[in-house]
Design a protein around this motif. Structure first.
Motif, PDB file in Angstrom:
ATOM      1  N   HIS A 106      13.881  20.855  29.464  1.00  0.00           N
ATOM      2  CA  HIS A 106      14.833  19.753  29.328  1.00  0.00           C
ATOM      3  C   HIS A 106      14.362  18.581  28.467  1.00  0.00           C
ATOM      4  CE1 HIS A 106      17.629  21.567  32.075  1.00  0.00           C
ATOM      5  NE2 HIS A 106      16.690  21.688  32.993  1.00  0.00           N
ATOM      6  N   VAL A 107      13.178  18.679  27.886  1.00  0.00           N
ATOM      7  CA  VAL A 107      12.728  17.647  26.950  1.00  0.00           C
ATOM      8  C   VAL A 107      12.555  18.240  25.557  1.00  0.00           C
ATOM      9  CG1 VAL A 107      10.987  15.911  26.401  1.00  0.00           C
ATOM     10  CG2 VAL A 107      11.629  16.310  28.790  1.00  0.00           C
ATOM     11  N   ALA A 108      11.739  19.281  25.466  1.00  0.00           N
ATOM     12  CA  ALA A 108      11.467  19.893  24.166  1.00  0.00           C
ATOM     13  C   ALA A 108      12.743  20.311  23.415  1.00  0.00           C
ATOM     14  CB  ALA A 108      10.521  21.090  24.334  1.00  0.00           C
ATOM     15  N   PRO A 109      13.746  20.917  24.070  1.00  0.00           N
ATOM     16  CA  PRO A 109      14.949  21.315  23.327  1.00  0.00           C
ATOM     17  C   PRO A 109      15.749  20.140  22.765  1.00  0.00           C
ATOM     18  CG  PRO A 109      14.768  22.539  25.384  1.00  0.00           C
ATOM     19  CD  PRO A 109      13.760  21.435  25.459  1.00  0.00           C
ATOM     20  N   LEU A 110      15.546  18.925  23.329  1.00  0.00           N
ATOM     21  CA  LEU A 110      16.301  17.762  22.865  1.00  0.00           C
ATOM     22  C   LEU A 110      15.617  17.035  21.714  1.00  0.00           C
ATOM     23  CD1 LEU A 110      17.451  16.214  26.275  1.00  0.00           C
ATOM     24  CD2 LEU A 110      18.741  17.709  24.745  1.00  0.00           C
ATOM     25  N   VAL A 111      14.311  17.252  21.529  1.00  0.00           N
ATOM     26  CA  VAL A 111      13.573  16.524  20.491  1.00  0.00           C
ATOM     27  C   VAL A 111      14.130  16.777  19.088  1.00  0.00           C
ATOM     28  CG1 VAL A 111      11.327  16.315  19.353  1.00  0.00           C
ATOM     29  CG2 VAL A 111      11.467  16.246  21.849  1.00  0.00           C
ATOM     30  N   PRO A 112      14.422  18.039  18.688  1.00  0.00           N
ATOM     31  CA  PRO A 112      14.961  18.242  17.335  1.00  0.00           C
ATOM     32  C   PRO A 112      16.269  17.491  17.087  1.00  0.00           C
ATOM     33  CG  PRO A 112      14.175  20.314  18.242  1.00  0.00           C
ATOM     34  CD  PRO A 112      14.147  19.321  19.363  1.00  0.00           C
ATOM     35  N   GLU A 113      17.125  17.439  18.090  1.00  0.00           N
ATOM     36  CA  GLU A 113      18.385  16.700  17.945  1.00  0.00           C
ATOM     37  C   GLU A 113      18.123  15.213  17.743  1.00  0.00           C
ATOM     38  OE1 GLU A 113      22.431  15.635  20.534  1.00  0.00           O
ATOM     39  OE2 GLU A 113      21.015  17.146  21.286  1.00  0.00           O
ATOM     40  N   PHE A 114      17.169  14.679  18.503  1.00  0.00           N
ATOM     41  CA  PHE A 114      16.830  13.262  18.367  1.00  0.00           C
ATOM     42  C   PHE A 114      16.241  12.984  16.985  1.00  0.00           C
ATOM     43  CE2 PHE A 114      13.786   9.705  19.048  1.00  0.00           C
ATOM     44  CZ  PHE A 114      14.697   8.731  19.430  1.00  0.00           C
ATOM     45  N   LEU A 115      15.364  13.850  16.508  1.00  0.00           N
ATOM     46  CA  LEU A 115      14.764  13.652  15.184  1.00  0.00           C
ATOM     47  C   LEU A 115      15.798  13.771  14.068  1.00  0.00           C
ATOM     48  CD1 LEU A 115      11.316  15.500  15.308  1.00  0.00           C
ATOM     49  CD2 LEU A 115      11.758  13.047  15.287  1.00  0.00           C
ATOM     50  N   ALA A 116      16.776  14.654  14.258  1.00  0.00           N
ATOM     51  CA  ALA A 116      17.813  14.801  13.241  1.00  0.00           C
ATOM     52  C   ALA A 116      18.600  13.508  13.065  1.00  0.00           C
ATOM     53  CB  ALA A 116      18.748  15.950  13.618  1.00  0.00           C
ATOM     54  N   ARG A 283      13.256   2.552  22.772  1.00  0.00           N
ATOM     55  CA  ARG A 283      14.580   2.226  23.332  1.00  0.00           C
ATOM     56  C   ARG A 283      15.598   3.303  22.983  1.00  0.00           C
ATOM     57  NH1 ARG A 283      13.410  -3.229  21.617  1.00  0.00           N
ATOM     58  NH2 ARG A 283      14.723  -2.951  19.784  1.00  0.00           N
ATOM     59  N   LEU A 284      15.568   3.765  21.745  1.00  0.00           N
ATOM     60  CA  LEU A 284      16.531   4.774  21.317  1.00  0.00           C
ATOM     61  C   LEU A 284      16.296   6.099  22.037  1.00  0.00           C
ATOM     62  CD1 LEU A 284      16.652   4.060  17.475  1.00  0.00           C
ATOM     63  CD2 LEU A 284      18.413   3.550  19.164  1.00  0.00           C
ATOM     64  N   TRP A 285      15.028   6.464  22.239  1.00  0.00           N
ATOM     65  CA  TRP A 285      14.721   7.706  22.954  1.00  0.00           C
ATOM     66  C   TRP A 285      15.209   7.641  24.397  1.00  0.00           C
ATOM     67  CZ3 TRP A 285      13.834  12.616  22.918  1.00  0.00           C
ATOM     68  CH2 TRP A 285      13.171  13.244  23.970  1.00  0.00           C
ATOM     69  N   VAL A 286      14.964   6.538  25.075  1.00  0.00           N
ATOM     70  CA  VAL A 286      15.394   6.402  26.465  1.00  0.00           C
ATOM     71  C   VAL A 286      16.920   6.422  26.558  1.00  0.00           C
ATOM     72  CG1 VAL A 286      15.401   4.885  28.483  1.00  0.00           C
ATOM     73  CG2 VAL A 286      13.300   5.181  27.162  1.00  0.00           C
ATOM     74  N   ASP A 287      17.592   5.712  25.666  1.00  0.00           N
ATOM     75  CA  ASP A 287      19.058   5.724  25.657  1.00  0.00           C
ATOM     76  C   ASP A 287      19.592   7.133  25.392  1.00  0.00           C
ATOM     77  OD1 ASP A 287      19.178   3.053  26.206  1.00  0.00           O
ATOM     78  OD2 ASP A 287      19.523   2.421  24.141  1.00  0.00           O
ATOM     79  N   PHE A 288      18.927   7.863  24.504  1.00  0.00           N
ATOM     80  CA  PHE A 288      19.321   9.235  24.188  1.00  0.00           C
ATOM     81  C   PHE A 288      19.230  10.115  25.430  1.00  0.00           C
ATOM     82  CE2 PHE A 288      17.762  13.483  22.826  1.00  0.00           C
ATOM     83  CZ  PHE A 288      18.861  13.915  22.095  1.00  0.00           C
ATOM     84  N   LEU A 289      18.120  10.004  26.166  1.00  0.00           N
ATOM     85  CA  LEU A 289      17.964  10.798  27.387  1.00  0.00           C
ATOM     86  C   LEU A 289      18.993  10.401  28.440  1.00  0.00           C
ATOM     87  CD1 LEU A 289      14.089  11.041  27.912  1.00  0.00           C
ATOM     88  CD2 LEU A 289      15.629  12.741  26.917  1.00  0.00           C
TER      89      LEU A 289
END
Length: 307
Positions: A106-116, A283-289
Protein backbone atom coordinates in the motif's frame (compact mmCIF):
# COMPACT_ATOMS: atom_id res chain seq x y z
CA UNK A 1 -3.06 37.11 23.89
CA UNK A 2 -3.09 35.51 20.43
CA UNK A 3 -5.09 32.28 20.58
CA UNK A 4 -2.97 30.67 17.87
CA UNK A 5 0.20 31.47 19.81
CA UNK A 6 -1.28 29.82 22.91
CA UNK A 7 -2.05 26.68 20.92
CA UNK A 8 1.40 26.66 19.30
CA UNK A 9 3.00 26.99 22.72
CA UNK A 10 0.87 24.21 24.20
CA UNK A 11 1.85 21.85 21.35
CA UNK A 12 5.51 22.81 21.74
CA UNK A 13 5.47 22.18 25.50
CA UNK A 14 3.77 18.81 25.07
CA UNK A 15 6.17 17.80 22.28
CA UNK A 16 9.33 18.92 24.08
CA UNK A 17 8.23 17.63 27.46
CA UNK A 18 9.09 20.74 29.46
CA UNK A 19 8.60 24.49 29.61
CA UNK A 20 12.33 25.14 29.43
CA UNK A 21 12.90 22.99 26.32
CA UNK A 22 9.94 24.55 24.52
CA UNK A 23 11.06 28.04 25.55
CA UNK A 24 14.59 27.42 24.33
CA UNK A 25 13.32 26.22 20.95
CA UNK A 26 11.21 29.38 20.55
CA UNK A 27 13.78 31.78 22.00
CA UNK A 28 11.71 32.99 24.95
CA UNK A 29 11.85 32.41 28.70
CA UNK A 30 10.11 29.48 30.45
CA UNK A 31 7.98 32.05 32.29
CA UNK A 32 6.57 33.27 28.96
CA UNK A 33 5.65 29.73 27.94
CA UNK A 34 4.09 29.15 31.35
CA UNK A 35 1.93 32.27 31.05
CA UNK A 36 0.71 31.19 27.62
CA UNK A 37 -0.25 27.77 28.97
CA UNK A 38 -1.98 29.36 31.98
CA UNK A 39 -3.93 31.69 29.70
CA UNK A 40 -5.03 28.82 27.47
CA UNK A 41 -6.20 26.72 30.42
CA UNK A 42 -8.02 29.70 31.92
CA UNK A 43 -9.78 30.45 28.64
CA UNK A 44 -10.84 26.82 28.17
CA UNK A 45 -11.69 26.30 31.82
CA UNK A 46 -9.88 22.95 31.99
CA UNK A 47 -6.52 21.64 33.13
CA UNK A 48 -4.43 20.51 30.17
CA UNK A 49 -1.25 19.59 32.02
CA UNK A 50 -0.30 18.55 35.52
CA UNK A 51 2.92 20.32 36.47
CA UNK A 52 5.43 19.36 39.12
CA UNK A 53 9.01 20.43 39.72
CA UNK A 54 10.25 17.39 37.80
CA UNK A 55 7.85 16.77 34.91
CA UNK A 56 4.78 17.75 32.92
CA UNK A 57 1.99 15.24 32.36
CA UNK A 58 -0.93 15.66 30.00
CA UNK A 59 -4.38 15.22 31.50
CA UNK A 60 -6.96 13.10 29.66
CA UNK A 61 -8.49 16.30 28.27
CA UNK A 62 -5.03 17.59 27.41
CA UNK A 63 -4.19 14.48 25.38
CA UNK A 64 -7.39 14.75 23.35
CA UNK A 65 -6.91 18.50 22.86
CA UNK A 66 -3.29 17.99 21.78
CA UNK A 67 -4.33 15.76 18.88
CA UNK A 68 -6.88 18.35 17.73
CA UNK A 69 -4.33 21.15 18.05
CA UNK A 70 -1.70 19.29 16.03
CA UNK A 71 -4.26 18.69 13.29
CA UNK A 72 -5.31 22.37 13.38
CA UNK A 73 -1.72 23.60 13.07
CA UNK A 74 -1.05 21.19 10.19
CA UNK A 75 -4.17 22.36 8.35
CA UNK A 76 -3.21 25.98 8.98
CA UNK A 77 0.30 25.40 7.62
CA UNK A 78 -1.10 23.60 4.58
CA UNK A 79 -3.53 26.46 3.92
CA UNK A 80 -0.69 28.97 4.01
CA UNK A 81 1.47 26.78 1.82
CA UNK A 82 -1.24 26.40 -0.82
CA UNK A 83 -1.37 30.18 -1.14
CA UNK A 84 2.29 31.08 -0.76
CA UNK A 85 3.60 28.22 -2.86
CA UNK A 86 1.31 29.13 -5.74
CA UNK A 87 2.50 27.24 -8.77
CA UNK A 88 5.80 26.14 -7.19
CA UNK A 89 6.54 22.46 -7.77
CA UNK A 90 7.92 20.30 -4.99
CA UNK A 91 11.53 19.38 -5.60
CA UNK A 92 14.40 17.57 -3.90
CA UNK A 93 14.68 14.11 -2.40
CA UNK A 94 11.98 12.50 -0.24
CA UNK A 95 13.08 9.75 2.15
CA UNK A 96 10.21 7.50 3.23
CA UNK A 97 9.87 4.44 5.43
CA UNK A 98 7.00 2.00 6.07
CA UNK A 99 6.40 -1.48 7.54
CA UNK A 100 7.51 -4.21 5.14
CA UNK A 101 4.17 -5.93 4.49
CA UNK A 102 2.00 -2.85 4.40
CA UNK A 103 4.64 -0.93 2.47
CA UNK A 104 4.89 -3.53 -0.28
CA UNK A 105 1.13 -3.55 -0.75
CA UNK A 106 0.00 0.00 0.00
CA UNK A 107 2.96 2.39 -0.18
CA UNK A 108 5.29 1.19 -2.92
CA UNK A 109 2.52 0.95 -5.59
CA UNK A 110 1.55 4.59 -4.94
CA UNK A 111 5.06 6.08 -5.25
CA UNK A 112 5.19 6.04 -9.10
CA UNK A 113 1.86 7.88 -9.27
CA UNK A 114 3.11 10.49 -6.82
CA UNK A 115 6.37 10.96 -8.75
CA UNK A 116 4.47 11.30 -12.02
CA UNK A 117 2.64 14.30 -10.54
CA UNK A 118 5.90 15.81 -9.22
CA UNK A 119 8.65 15.31 -11.82
CA UNK A 120 11.23 17.33 -9.87
CA UNK A 121 11.12 14.92 -6.93
CA UNK A 122 13.06 11.73 -6.25
CA UNK A 123 12.12 9.16 -3.60
CA UNK A 124 13.92 6.59 -1.45
CA UNK A 125 11.61 4.04 0.20
CA UNK A 126 12.78 1.91 3.13
CA UNK A 127 10.59 -1.08 4.04
CA UNK A 128 11.31 -2.43 7.50
CA UNK A 129 9.35 -3.70 10.48
CA UNK A 130 11.68 -2.03 12.97
CA UNK A 131 10.78 1.43 14.28
CA UNK A 132 13.02 3.78 12.31
CA UNK A 133 14.36 6.84 14.14
CA UNK A 134 13.29 9.50 11.63
CA UNK A 135 15.47 12.33 12.90
CA UNK A 136 18.61 10.27 13.56
CA UNK A 137 18.42 8.40 10.25
CA UNK A 138 17.37 11.33 8.10
CA UNK A 139 13.90 10.20 7.01
CA UNK A 140 11.24 12.75 6.07
CA UNK A 141 8.12 10.70 6.75
CA UNK A 142 7.04 7.27 7.97
CA UNK A 143 3.83 5.35 7.47
CA UNK A 144 3.06 3.44 10.66
CA UNK A 145 0.29 0.97 11.42
CA UNK A 146 -1.19 0.42 14.87
CA UNK A 147 -0.80 2.13 18.23
CA UNK A 148 1.80 4.88 18.25
CA UNK A 149 4.25 5.29 21.14
CA UNK A 150 4.36 8.67 22.86
CA UNK A 151 6.97 10.83 21.16
CA UNK A 152 7.75 14.31 19.92
CA UNK A 153 6.81 13.26 16.39
CA UNK A 154 3.75 14.63 14.62
CA UNK A 155 1.21 12.11 13.36
CA UNK A 156 -1.76 12.33 11.04
CA UNK A 157 -4.31 9.52 10.98
CA UNK A 158 -4.81 8.38 7.40
CA UNK A 159 -7.26 5.49 7.82
CA UNK A 160 -8.60 2.96 10.31
CA UNK A 161 -6.83 -0.36 10.80
CA UNK A 162 -8.97 -3.19 12.16
CA UNK A 163 -7.33 -6.39 13.45
CA UNK A 164 -8.88 -9.85 13.28
CA UNK A 165 -8.17 -13.27 14.73
CA UNK A 166 -8.34 -15.68 11.78
CA UNK A 167 -7.83 -19.34 10.98
CA UNK A 168 -8.13 -21.62 7.97
CA UNK A 169 -11.26 -23.80 7.75
CA UNK A 170 -9.08 -26.94 8.00
CA UNK A 171 -7.56 -25.77 11.28
CA UNK A 172 -10.91 -24.71 12.76
CA UNK A 173 -12.44 -28.06 11.80
CA UNK A 174 -9.56 -29.88 13.51
CA UNK A 175 -9.15 -27.71 16.63
CA UNK A 176 -12.52 -26.02 16.91
CA UNK A 177 -13.18 -22.28 16.96
CA UNK A 178 -12.38 -20.41 20.20
CA UNK A 179 -15.48 -18.87 21.77
CA UNK A 180 -13.62 -16.60 24.20
CA UNK A 181 -10.12 -15.02 24.11
CA UNK A 182 -9.21 -17.06 27.20
CA UNK A 183 -9.47 -20.20 25.06
CA UNK A 184 -6.50 -19.07 22.92
CA UNK A 185 -4.20 -20.79 25.44
CA UNK A 186 -5.50 -24.12 24.10
CA UNK A 187 -4.84 -23.20 20.46
CA UNK A 188 -1.83 -23.09 18.17
CA UNK A 189 -1.23 -19.35 17.78
CA UNK A 190 1.07 -17.97 15.10
CA UNK A 191 2.88 -15.09 16.75
CA UNK A 192 4.91 -12.28 15.25
CA UNK A 193 8.26 -12.38 17.03
CA UNK A 194 9.53 -8.96 15.95
CA UNK A 195 10.13 -6.63 18.90
CA UNK A 196 9.06 -3.72 16.72
CA UNK A 197 5.51 -4.89 15.97
CA UNK A 198 2.47 -6.16 17.89
CA UNK A 199 4.42 -5.33 21.05
CA UNK A 200 1.24 -5.14 23.10
CA UNK A 201 -0.17 -8.45 21.88
CA UNK A 202 -3.61 -9.32 20.53
CA UNK A 203 -6.37 -6.90 21.58
CA UNK A 204 -9.93 -7.79 22.62
CA UNK A 205 -12.84 -6.06 24.34
CA UNK A 206 -13.83 -8.16 27.36
CA UNK A 207 -16.59 -6.93 29.69
CA UNK A 208 -16.21 -3.42 28.31
CA UNK A 209 -12.44 -3.33 28.91
CA UNK A 210 -9.65 -3.38 26.33
CA UNK A 211 -7.48 -6.40 27.12
CA UNK A 212 -4.16 -7.31 25.48
CA UNK A 213 -3.08 -10.91 25.51
CA UNK A 214 0.17 -12.54 24.39
CA UNK A 215 -0.73 -15.99 23.07
CA UNK A 216 1.97 -18.53 22.35
CA UNK A 217 2.47 -21.47 20.07
CA UNK A 218 5.07 -23.71 18.49
CA UNK A 219 5.59 -21.32 15.58
CA UNK A 220 6.58 -17.68 15.54
CA UNK A 221 8.22 -15.57 12.87
CA UNK A 222 9.42 -11.99 12.40
CA UNK A 223 7.81 -11.82 8.93
CA UNK A 224 4.06 -11.23 8.84
CA UNK A 225 3.71 -12.73 5.35
CA UNK A 226 5.13 -16.02 6.59
CA UNK A 227 2.57 -16.06 9.42
CA UNK A 228 -0.13 -15.38 6.84
CA UNK A 229 1.04 -18.31 4.70
CA UNK A 230 1.23 -20.61 7.73
CA UNK A 231 -2.29 -19.59 8.69
CA UNK A 232 -3.57 -20.35 5.18
CA UNK A 233 -1.86 -23.74 5.45
CA UNK A 234 -3.93 -24.55 8.55
CA UNK A 235 -1.10 -24.42 11.07
CA UNK A 236 -2.88 -22.19 13.60
CA UNK A 237 -4.63 -18.93 14.39
CA UNK A 238 -3.14 -15.57 13.42
CA UNK A 239 -3.75 -11.94 14.36
CA UNK A 240 -3.89 -9.96 11.12
CA UNK A 241 -5.14 -6.67 9.72
CA UNK A 242 -8.18 -6.52 7.45
CA UNK A 243 -6.02 -5.23 4.59
CA UNK A 244 -4.07 -8.50 4.78
CA UNK A 245 -6.91 -11.02 5.07
CA UNK A 246 -10.05 -9.39 3.66
CA UNK A 247 -9.74 -11.10 0.26
CA UNK A 248 -8.97 -14.49 1.86
CA UNK A 249 -12.05 -14.21 4.10
CA UNK A 250 -14.24 -13.28 1.12
CA UNK A 251 -12.90 -16.29 -0.79
CA UNK A 252 -13.39 -18.67 2.14
CA UNK A 253 -9.67 -19.39 2.58
CA UNK A 254 -9.75 -17.90 6.10
CA UNK A 255 -12.46 -17.38 8.71
CA UNK A 256 -12.59 -14.71 11.40
CA UNK A 257 -13.17 -15.85 14.98
CA UNK A 258 -13.87 -14.02 18.26
CA UNK A 259 -15.64 -11.20 16.42
CA UNK A 260 -17.87 -10.66 19.47
CA UNK A 261 -14.74 -9.47 21.31
CA UNK A 262 -13.34 -7.30 18.52
CA UNK A 263 -11.49 -4.20 19.75
CA UNK A 264 -11.99 -0.79 18.19
CA UNK A 265 -9.72 -0.20 15.20
CA UNK A 266 -6.39 1.48 15.66
CA UNK A 267 -4.94 3.59 12.87
CA UNK A 268 -2.71 3.95 9.86
CA UNK A 269 -0.63 7.12 10.32
CA UNK A 270 1.76 9.42 8.54
CA UNK A 271 4.48 10.38 11.02
CA UNK A 272 7.15 13.07 10.70
CA UNK A 273 9.40 15.20 12.85
CA UNK A 274 8.09 18.36 14.48
CA UNK A 275 9.12 21.20 12.20
CA UNK A 276 8.17 24.85 12.05
CA UNK A 277 8.30 24.87 8.25
CA UNK A 278 7.47 21.44 6.90
CA UNK A 279 8.94 20.93 3.40
CA UNK A 280 6.40 21.13 0.62
CA UNK A 281 7.37 17.65 -0.62
CA UNK A 282 6.38 16.14 2.75
CA UNK A 283 3.08 18.03 2.91
CA UNK A 284 2.19 16.92 -0.60
CA UNK A 285 3.06 13.28 0.16
CA UNK A 286 0.92 13.23 3.31
CA UNK A 287 -2.00 14.89 1.51
CA UNK A 288 -1.64 12.36 -1.31
CA UNK A 289 -1.85 9.44 1.12
CA UNK A 290 -4.82 11.00 2.94
CA UNK A 291 -6.69 11.26 -0.35
CA UNK A 292 -5.92 7.69 -1.42
CA UNK A 293 -6.43 5.97 1.93
CA UNK A 294 -9.46 8.09 2.74
CA UNK A 295 -11.33 6.58 -0.21
CA UNK A 296 -13.33 3.40 0.43
CA UNK A 297 -12.93 2.61 -3.29
CA UNK A 298 -9.16 2.41 -2.81
CA UNK A 299 -9.42 -0.36 -0.21
CA UNK A 300 -12.00 -2.27 -2.26
CA UNK A 301 -9.69 -2.09 -5.26
CA UNK A 302 -6.64 -3.12 -3.26
CA UNK A 303 -8.52 -6.10 -1.84
CA UNK A 304 -9.67 -7.15 -5.29
CA UNK A 305 -6.04 -7.36 -6.44
CA UNK A 306 -5.21 -10.03 -3.85
CA UNK A 307 -5.13 -13.66 -5.00
Amino acid sequence: MDRLKQIESFVAIASKGSLSAAAQAEGVTPAVMGRRLDALEARLGIKLMLRSTRRLTLTHEGSAFLEDCQRLLIDFANAEASVSAGGIQASGHLRLTAPAGFGRRHVAPLVPEFLAAHPDLSVSLNLSDRIVDLAAEGYDCAVRVGDLPDSSLVSQRLADNRRLCVGAPAYLKRAGAPRHPAELTRHACLVLSSDASQSRGWAFMIDGQLVHTRPSGRLDCSDGQVLHDWCLAGLGLAWRSTWEVEADIAAGRLQAVLDDYAAAPNGIYAVYAQRKHLPLRVRLWVDFLKTRYGSAAYWRGASALRP
